[in-house]
Design a protein around this motif. Structure first.
Motif, PDB file in Angstrom:
ATOM      1  N   ASN A   1     -41.385  95.429  10.719  1.00 17.81           N
ATOM      2  CA  ASN A   1     -39.780  95.395  10.592  1.00 17.81           C
ATOM      3  C   ASN A   1     -39.416  95.854   9.246  1.00 17.81           C
ATOM      4  O   ASN A   1     -38.073  95.611   8.740  1.00 17.81           O
TER       5      ASN A   1
ATOM      6  N   TYR B   1     -38.680  87.997  21.466  1.00 16.98           N
ATOM      7  CA  TYR B   1     -38.515  88.719  20.070  1.00 16.98           C
ATOM      8  C   TYR B   1     -39.789  88.175  19.459  1.00 16.98           C
ATOM      9  O   TYR B   1     -40.217  87.083  19.363  1.00 16.98           O
ATOM     10  N   PRO B   2     -40.428  89.348  18.562  1.00 14.72           N
ATOM     11  CA  PRO B   2     -41.414  88.758  17.617  1.00 14.72           C
ATOM     12  C   PRO B   2     -40.832  88.263  16.303  1.00 14.72           C
ATOM     13  O   PRO B   2     -39.768  88.597  16.193  1.00 14.72           O
ATOM     14  N   THR B   3     -41.462  87.559  15.563  1.00 13.26           N
ATOM     15  CA  THR B   3     -40.701  87.428  14.080  1.00 13.26           C
ATOM     16  C   THR B   3     -41.755  87.964  13.066  1.00 13.26           C
ATOM     17  O   THR B   3     -42.661  88.199  13.103  1.00 13.26           O
ATOM     18  N   GLY B   4     -40.958  88.054  11.887  1.00 14.40           N
ATOM     19  CA  GLY B   4     -41.720  88.544  10.915  1.00 14.40           C
ATOM     20  C   GLY B   4     -42.731  87.535  10.290  1.00 14.40           C
ATOM     21  O   GLY B   4     -43.490  87.791   9.007  1.00 14.40           O
ATOM     22  N   ARG B   5     -42.885  86.062  10.731  1.00 11.14           N
ATOM     23  CA  ARG B   5     -43.741  85.131  10.196  1.00 11.14           C
ATOM     24  C   ARG B   5     -44.985  84.967  11.463  1.00 11.14           C
ATOM     25  O   ARG B   5     -45.247  83.764  11.444  1.00 11.14           O
ATOM     26  N   GLN B   6     -45.199  86.081  11.999  1.00 16.95           N
ATOM     27  CA  GLN B   6     -46.288  85.980  13.112  1.00 16.95           C
ATOM     28  C   GLN B   6     -45.957  84.801  14.102  1.00 16.95           C
ATOM     29  O   GLN B   6     -46.963  84.220  14.478  1.00 16.95           O
TER      30      GLN B   6
ATOM     31  N   GLN C   1     -40.713  84.081  19.545  1.00 16.37           N
ATOM     32  CA  GLN C   1     -39.396  83.596  19.706  1.00 16.37           C
ATOM     33  C   GLN C   1     -38.776  83.722  21.093  1.00 16.37           C
ATOM     34  O   GLN C   1     -38.548  84.882  21.664  1.00 16.37           O
TER      35      GLN C   1
ATOM     36  N   GLU D   1     -39.543  78.792  18.829  1.00 12.33           N
ATOM     37  CA  GLU D   1     -40.485  79.532  18.195  1.00 12.33           C
ATOM     38  C   GLU D   1     -41.877  79.044  18.310  1.00 12.33           C
ATOM     39  O   GLU D   1     -42.226  77.820  18.029  1.00 12.33           O
TER      40      GLU D   1
ATOM     41  N   ASN E   1     -34.078  96.428  12.794  1.00 10.65           N
ATOM     42  CA  ASN E   1     -34.843  97.334  13.678  1.00 10.65           C
ATOM     43  C   ASN E   1     -33.939  97.976  14.683  1.00 10.65           C
ATOM     44  O   ASN E   1     -33.258  97.186  15.658  1.00 10.65           O
TER      45      ASN E   1
ATOM     46  N   ALA F   1     -34.736  85.703  14.961  1.00  8.31           N
ATOM     47  CA  ALA F   1     -35.997  86.209  14.696  1.00  8.31           C
ATOM     48  C   ALA F   1     -35.850  87.219  13.382  1.00  8.31           C
ATOM     49  O   ALA F   1     -36.960  87.470  12.880  1.00  8.31           O
TER      50      ALA F   1
ATOM     51  N   LYS G   1     -36.574  85.634   9.942  1.00 10.58           N
ATOM     52  CA  LYS G   1     -37.906  84.848  10.034  1.00 10.58           C
ATOM     53  C   LYS G   1     -38.905  85.722   9.252  1.00 10.58           C
ATOM     54  O   LYS G   1     -39.444  86.415   9.977  1.00 10.58           O
ATOM     55  N   ASP G   2     -39.205  85.628   8.075  1.00  9.95           N
ATOM     56  CA  ASP G   2     -40.245  86.334   7.220  1.00  9.95           C
ATOM     57  C   ASP G   2     -41.297  85.042   6.807  1.00  9.95           C
ATOM     58  O   ASP G   2     -40.931  83.889   6.486  1.00  9.95           O
ATOM     59  N   SER G   3     -42.353  85.537   6.430  1.00 13.97           N
ATOM     60  CA  SER G   3     -43.721  84.591   6.103  1.00 13.97           C
ATOM     61  C   SER G   3     -43.242  84.126   4.828  1.00 13.97           C
ATOM     62  O   SER G   3     -43.380  82.924   4.328  1.00 13.97           O
TER      63      SER G   3
END
Lengths: 171, 125
Positions: A82, A112-117, A120, A133, B17, B34, B37-39
Protein backbone atom coordinates in the motif's frame (compact mmCIF):
# COMPACT_ATOMS: atom_id res chain seq x y z
CA UNK A 1 5.89 -30.76 -14.46
CA UNK A 2 2.40 -31.30 -13.09
CA UNK A 3 0.65 -34.66 -12.88
CA UNK A 4 -2.79 -35.57 -11.67
CA UNK A 5 -3.77 -38.46 -9.52
CA UNK A 6 -6.18 -39.60 -12.16
CA UNK A 7 -3.34 -40.20 -14.57
CA UNK A 8 -2.67 -43.92 -15.01
CA UNK A 9 1.03 -43.16 -15.33
CA UNK A 10 1.22 -41.13 -12.15
CA UNK A 11 3.85 -42.34 -9.72
CA UNK A 12 2.55 -40.27 -6.83
CA UNK A 13 1.19 -42.32 -4.01
CA UNK A 14 -1.92 -40.99 -2.32
CA UNK A 15 -0.16 -41.67 0.95
CA UNK A 16 2.52 -39.11 0.11
CA UNK A 17 0.25 -36.20 -0.77
CA UNK A 18 -0.31 -34.76 2.65
CA UNK A 19 2.79 -34.89 4.85
CA UNK A 20 2.20 -36.22 8.35
CA UNK A 21 -1.07 -37.76 7.36
CA UNK A 22 -1.00 -41.51 6.89
CA UNK A 23 -4.24 -42.07 5.17
CA UNK A 24 -5.24 -41.92 1.52
CA UNK A 25 -6.78 -38.80 0.07
CA UNK A 26 -10.49 -39.00 -0.55
CA UNK A 27 -10.99 -40.14 -4.13
CA UNK A 28 -13.38 -37.30 -4.88
CA UNK A 29 -10.39 -34.93 -4.95
CA UNK A 30 -8.38 -37.00 -7.39
CA UNK A 31 -8.80 -34.59 -10.26
CA UNK A 32 -6.68 -31.92 -8.61
CA UNK A 33 -3.22 -31.37 -10.08
CA UNK A 34 -0.47 -32.28 -7.72
CA UNK A 35 3.15 -31.19 -7.67
CA UNK A 36 5.83 -33.63 -8.74
CA UNK A 37 7.35 -33.62 -5.28
CA UNK A 38 6.27 -32.59 -1.83
CA UNK A 39 8.88 -29.81 -1.70
CA UNK A 40 6.63 -27.43 -3.64
CA UNK A 41 3.50 -28.50 -1.84
CA UNK A 42 1.24 -25.55 -1.06
CA UNK A 43 -1.38 -26.62 1.50
CA UNK A 44 -3.32 -23.36 1.32
CA UNK A 45 -3.47 -23.43 -2.46
CA UNK A 46 -4.67 -27.01 -2.29
CA UNK A 47 -7.36 -26.19 0.26
CA UNK A 48 -8.57 -23.14 -1.67
CA UNK A 49 -8.63 -25.17 -4.87
CA UNK A 50 -10.70 -27.82 -3.14
CA UNK A 51 -13.11 -25.20 -1.85
CA UNK A 52 -13.43 -23.55 -5.25
CA UNK A 53 -14.00 -26.86 -6.99
CA UNK A 54 -16.41 -28.03 -4.34
CA UNK A 55 -18.34 -24.83 -4.89
CA UNK A 56 -18.52 -25.72 -8.55
CA UNK A 57 -19.81 -29.15 -7.71
CA UNK A 58 -22.46 -27.60 -5.54
CA UNK A 59 -23.37 -25.14 -8.32
CA UNK A 60 -22.25 -22.17 -6.25
CA UNK A 61 -22.65 -18.88 -8.01
CA UNK A 62 -19.88 -17.50 -10.10
CA UNK A 63 -19.78 -14.45 -7.83
CA UNK A 64 -18.70 -16.62 -4.88
CA UNK A 65 -15.92 -18.12 -6.94
CA UNK A 66 -14.80 -14.62 -7.88
CA UNK A 67 -14.71 -13.66 -4.20
CA UNK A 68 -12.65 -16.72 -3.34
CA UNK A 69 -10.24 -16.03 -6.16
CA UNK A 70 -9.89 -12.46 -4.93
CA UNK A 71 -9.10 -13.61 -1.41
CA UNK A 72 -6.57 -16.06 -2.75
CA UNK A 73 -4.87 -13.19 -4.60
CA UNK A 74 -4.21 -11.49 -1.24
CA UNK A 75 -1.66 -14.20 -0.50
CA UNK A 76 0.44 -12.77 -3.33
CA UNK A 77 0.68 -9.24 -1.92
CA UNK A 78 4.24 -8.15 -1.33
CA UNK A 79 5.68 -6.13 1.53
CA UNK A 80 4.71 -2.44 1.22
CA UNK A 81 1.81 -3.19 -1.11
CA UNK A 82 0.00 0.00 0.00
CA UNK A 83 3.03 2.30 -0.10
CA UNK A 84 2.89 2.70 3.67
CA UNK A 85 4.89 -0.39 4.64
CA UNK A 86 2.02 -2.87 4.88
CA UNK A 87 2.95 -6.49 5.51
CA UNK A 88 1.61 -9.35 3.39
CA UNK A 89 -1.65 -11.01 4.41
CA UNK A 90 -0.97 -14.31 6.14
CA UNK A 91 -2.36 -17.52 4.75
CA UNK A 92 -3.94 -18.34 8.08
CA UNK A 93 -6.05 -15.16 7.91
CA UNK A 94 -7.11 -16.08 4.38
CA UNK A 95 -8.00 -19.60 5.52
CA UNK A 96 -10.03 -18.17 8.38
CA UNK A 97 -11.98 -15.83 6.09
CA UNK A 98 -13.03 -18.35 3.45
CA UNK A 99 -15.56 -20.28 5.58
CA UNK A 100 -17.15 -16.98 6.62
CA UNK A 101 -17.75 -16.08 2.99
CA UNK A 102 -19.01 -19.55 2.16
CA UNK A 103 -21.44 -19.50 5.06
CA UNK A 104 -23.18 -16.37 3.81
CA UNK A 105 -23.19 -16.91 0.08
CA UNK A 106 -26.56 -15.22 -0.41
CA UNK A 107 -24.89 -11.91 0.46
CA UNK A 108 -21.87 -10.82 -1.56
CA UNK A 109 -19.48 -8.62 0.42
CA UNK A 110 -16.82 -6.31 -0.91
CA UNK A 111 -13.43 -7.65 0.17
CA UNK A 112 -10.28 -5.71 0.98
CA UNK A 113 -6.95 -6.44 2.65
CA UNK A 114 -5.81 -4.01 5.33
CA UNK A 115 -2.39 -2.67 6.21
CA UNK A 116 -2.56 -4.46 9.57
CA UNK A 117 -2.60 -8.02 8.24
CA UNK A 118 -6.34 -8.48 8.34
CA UNK A 119 -9.10 -8.91 5.77
CA UNK A 120 -12.17 -6.71 5.67
CA UNK A 121 -15.60 -7.78 4.41
CA UNK A 122 -18.16 -5.06 3.71
CA UNK A 123 -21.89 -5.78 3.44
CA UNK A 124 -24.43 -3.17 2.30
CA UNK A 125 -28.17 -3.21 2.88
CA UNK A 126 -30.81 -0.44 3.02
CA UNK A 127 -28.31 2.41 3.46
CA UNK A 128 -26.59 0.44 6.22
CA UNK A 129 -23.08 -0.92 5.98
CA UNK A 130 -21.48 -3.67 8.03
CA UNK A 131 -17.67 -3.80 8.00
CA UNK A 132 -16.16 -7.00 9.37
CA UNK A 133 -12.46 -7.29 10.11
CA UNK A 134 -10.81 -10.69 10.46
CA UNK A 135 -7.25 -11.16 11.64
CA UNK A 136 -5.20 -13.98 13.17
CA UNK A 137 -6.86 -13.76 16.55
CA UNK A 138 -9.92 -11.56 16.40
CA UNK A 139 -13.12 -10.89 14.54
CA UNK A 140 -14.78 -7.52 14.99
CA UNK A 141 -17.24 -5.31 13.16
CA UNK A 142 -18.66 -1.84 12.86
CA UNK A 143 -22.02 -0.77 11.49
CA UNK A 144 -22.94 2.58 9.95
CA UNK A 145 -26.19 3.99 8.60
CA UNK A 146 -24.87 6.07 5.71
CA UNK A 147 -22.40 8.31 7.60
CA UNK A 148 -23.92 7.77 11.02
CA UNK A 149 -22.16 5.36 13.38
CA UNK A 150 -24.48 2.72 14.81
CA UNK A 151 -22.43 0.16 16.73
CA UNK A 152 -19.06 -1.56 17.00
CA UNK A 153 -18.31 -5.06 18.35
CA UNK A 154 -15.06 -6.88 19.12
CA UNK A 155 -13.96 -10.44 19.86
CA UNK A 156 -16.80 -12.21 18.10
CA UNK A 157 -16.85 -15.94 17.49
CA UNK A 158 -17.61 -17.23 13.98
CA UNK A 159 -21.05 -18.27 15.20
CA UNK A 160 -21.75 -14.84 16.69
CA UNK A 161 -20.58 -13.24 13.47
CA UNK A 162 -23.06 -15.26 11.42
CA UNK A 163 -25.83 -14.07 13.73
CA UNK A 164 -24.64 -10.47 13.30
CA UNK A 165 -24.80 -10.80 9.52
CA UNK A 166 -28.28 -12.30 9.74
CA UNK A 167 -29.41 -9.50 12.06
CA UNK A 168 -27.88 -6.90 9.74
CA UNK A 169 -29.97 -8.07 6.82
CA UNK A 170 -33.04 -7.80 9.05
CA UNK A 171 -32.44 -4.08 9.54
CA UNK B 1 4.27 24.54 10.85
CA UNK B 2 4.40 23.44 14.44
CA UNK B 3 6.50 20.26 14.75
CA UNK B 4 5.24 19.58 18.27
CA UNK B 5 1.51 19.45 17.59
CA UNK B 6 -1.07 19.42 14.81
CA UNK B 7 -3.56 22.25 15.10
CA UNK B 8 -7.21 22.15 14.11
CA UNK B 9 -6.66 24.29 11.02
CA UNK B 10 -4.55 21.62 9.32
CA UNK B 11 -5.51 19.20 6.56
CA UNK B 12 -4.19 15.63 6.42
CA UNK B 13 -3.60 13.61 3.23
CA UNK B 14 -3.37 9.89 2.44
CA UNK B 15 -2.77 8.03 -0.84
CA UNK B 16 -4.99 5.15 -2.02
CA UNK B 17 -3.86 2.25 -4.24
CA UNK B 18 -5.15 2.16 -7.78
CA UNK B 19 -4.88 -1.61 -8.15
CA UNK B 20 -3.33 -4.72 -6.63
CA UNK B 21 -5.34 -4.56 -4.51
CA UNK B 22 -8.30 -2.38 -5.42
CA UNK B 23 -9.21 -0.37 -2.31
CA UNK B 24 -12.04 1.76 -3.67
CA UNK B 25 -15.78 1.56 -2.99
CA UNK B 26 -17.20 2.43 -6.41
CA UNK B 27 -20.81 2.62 -5.26
CA UNK B 28 -20.07 5.31 -2.72
CA UNK B 29 -17.07 6.76 -4.58
CA UNK B 30 -14.82 6.71 -1.55
CA UNK B 31 -12.00 4.58 -0.19
CA UNK B 32 -12.73 1.53 1.89
CA UNK B 33 -12.06 2.14 5.56
CA UNK B 34 -9.44 -0.61 5.16
CA UNK B 35 -7.24 2.12 3.64
CA UNK B 36 -6.79 3.68 7.08
CA UNK B 37 -5.93 0.47 8.89
CA UNK B 38 -2.18 0.24 9.50
CA UNK B 39 -0.36 -1.81 12.13
CA UNK B 40 1.57 1.07 13.63
CA UNK B 41 -0.95 3.88 13.30
CA UNK B 42 -2.21 5.48 10.12
CA UNK B 43 0.46 7.44 8.22
CA UNK B 44 -0.64 10.75 6.73
CA UNK B 45 0.95 13.89 5.33
CA UNK B 46 0.22 17.29 6.87
CA UNK B 47 -0.53 20.15 4.50
CA UNK B 48 2.14 22.33 6.11
CA UNK B 49 0.68 25.38 4.33
CA UNK B 50 1.77 23.94 0.97
CA UNK B 51 -0.25 24.19 -2.22
CA UNK B 52 -2.35 21.12 -2.93
CA UNK B 53 -0.56 20.23 -6.16
CA UNK B 54 2.77 20.21 -4.35
CA UNK B 55 1.34 17.91 -1.68
CA UNK B 56 -0.06 15.56 -4.35
CA UNK B 57 3.22 15.46 -6.27
CA UNK B 58 5.22 14.76 -3.12
CA UNK B 59 2.89 11.95 -2.04
CA UNK B 60 3.12 10.30 -5.46
CA UNK B 61 6.88 10.58 -5.32
CA UNK B 62 7.16 9.11 -1.83
CA UNK B 63 4.72 6.19 -2.02
CA UNK B 64 6.15 4.31 -5.02
CA UNK B 65 2.77 2.83 -5.97
CA UNK B 66 0.19 3.78 -8.57
CA UNK B 67 -2.53 5.82 -6.86
CA UNK B 68 -6.28 5.75 -7.51
CA UNK B 69 -6.76 8.91 -5.46
CA UNK B 70 -5.43 11.04 -2.68
CA UNK B 71 -7.92 11.66 0.09
CA UNK B 72 -7.82 14.40 2.68
CA UNK B 73 -9.67 15.46 5.80
CA UNK B 74 -9.40 18.16 8.39
CA UNK B 75 -7.72 17.75 11.75
CA UNK B 76 -11.09 18.68 13.23
CA UNK B 77 -12.52 15.37 11.97
CA UNK B 78 -9.80 13.57 13.92
CA UNK B 79 -10.47 15.61 17.02
CA UNK B 80 -14.20 14.85 16.83
CA UNK B 81 -13.40 11.14 16.64
CA UNK B 82 -10.81 11.14 19.44
CA UNK B 83 -8.02 10.26 17.02
CA UNK B 84 -4.57 11.08 18.37
CA UNK B 85 -2.55 13.12 15.82
CA UNK B 86 1.19 12.92 16.26
CA UNK B 87 3.72 14.86 14.15
CA UNK B 88 6.31 12.35 12.97
CA UNK B 89 8.79 13.94 10.54
CA UNK B 90 11.04 11.39 8.88
CA UNK B 91 14.19 11.72 6.78
CA UNK B 92 12.37 11.87 3.45
CA UNK B 93 9.27 13.71 4.64
CA UNK B 94 9.07 16.57 7.14
CA UNK B 95 5.28 16.54 6.85
CA UNK B 96 4.74 12.94 7.94
CA UNK B 97 2.35 12.33 10.84
CA UNK B 98 0.75 9.34 12.54
CA UNK B 99 -2.88 8.88 13.56
CA UNK B 100 -3.49 6.61 16.54
CA UNK B 101 -6.58 5.31 18.32
CA UNK B 102 -5.23 6.82 21.54
CA UNK B 103 -1.77 7.54 23.02
CA UNK B 104 -1.32 3.87 24.00
CA UNK B 105 -2.89 2.10 20.99
CA UNK B 106 -1.57 2.65 17.48
CA UNK B 107 -4.30 0.89 15.47
CA UNK B 108 -7.33 3.05 14.71
CA UNK B 109 -10.62 1.59 15.86
CA UNK B 110 -13.05 0.32 13.23
CA UNK B 111 -15.31 3.27 13.99
CA UNK B 112 -12.47 5.78 13.57
CA UNK B 113 -11.37 4.26 10.26
CA UNK B 114 -14.99 4.20 9.10
CA UNK B 115 -15.47 7.86 9.97
CA UNK B 116 -12.38 8.85 7.97
CA UNK B 117 -13.49 6.84 4.93
CA UNK B 118 -16.99 8.35 4.97
CA UNK B 119 -16.00 11.95 5.61
CA UNK B 120 -12.82 12.44 3.60
CA UNK B 121 -12.57 14.53 0.45
CA UNK B 122 -11.31 12.88 -2.72
CA UNK B 123 -8.72 14.08 -5.21
CA UNK B 124 -9.07 11.65 -8.11
CA UNK B 125 -5.90 10.93 -10.06
Amino acid sequence: MIKTLVSPTSTISPFNILPNQNKPVDTKYRLFPLPETNTSWDPLGYIIQKVVDTCSLLSATKEVQVLLSKIQSFSELQHNWNGYGASPISKSVISRTIPIILSSTEHKPLIYPTGRQSIQLEFYHNNNSLEIEIDETEIGLVCFNEKIFRYEKENLTEKELQQEITNFYGL
Amino acid sequence: MDFDRINDQEVLYRGVNKNNPYMWNDTENRPSSAVFKDSFGCSVDRDGEREEQIIVDKLRENLHIELRAIVHFSAVLCIHNDIEMIPNPIKSNDFHAILKRNPDTPKLSKKQAGELARNCQVISL
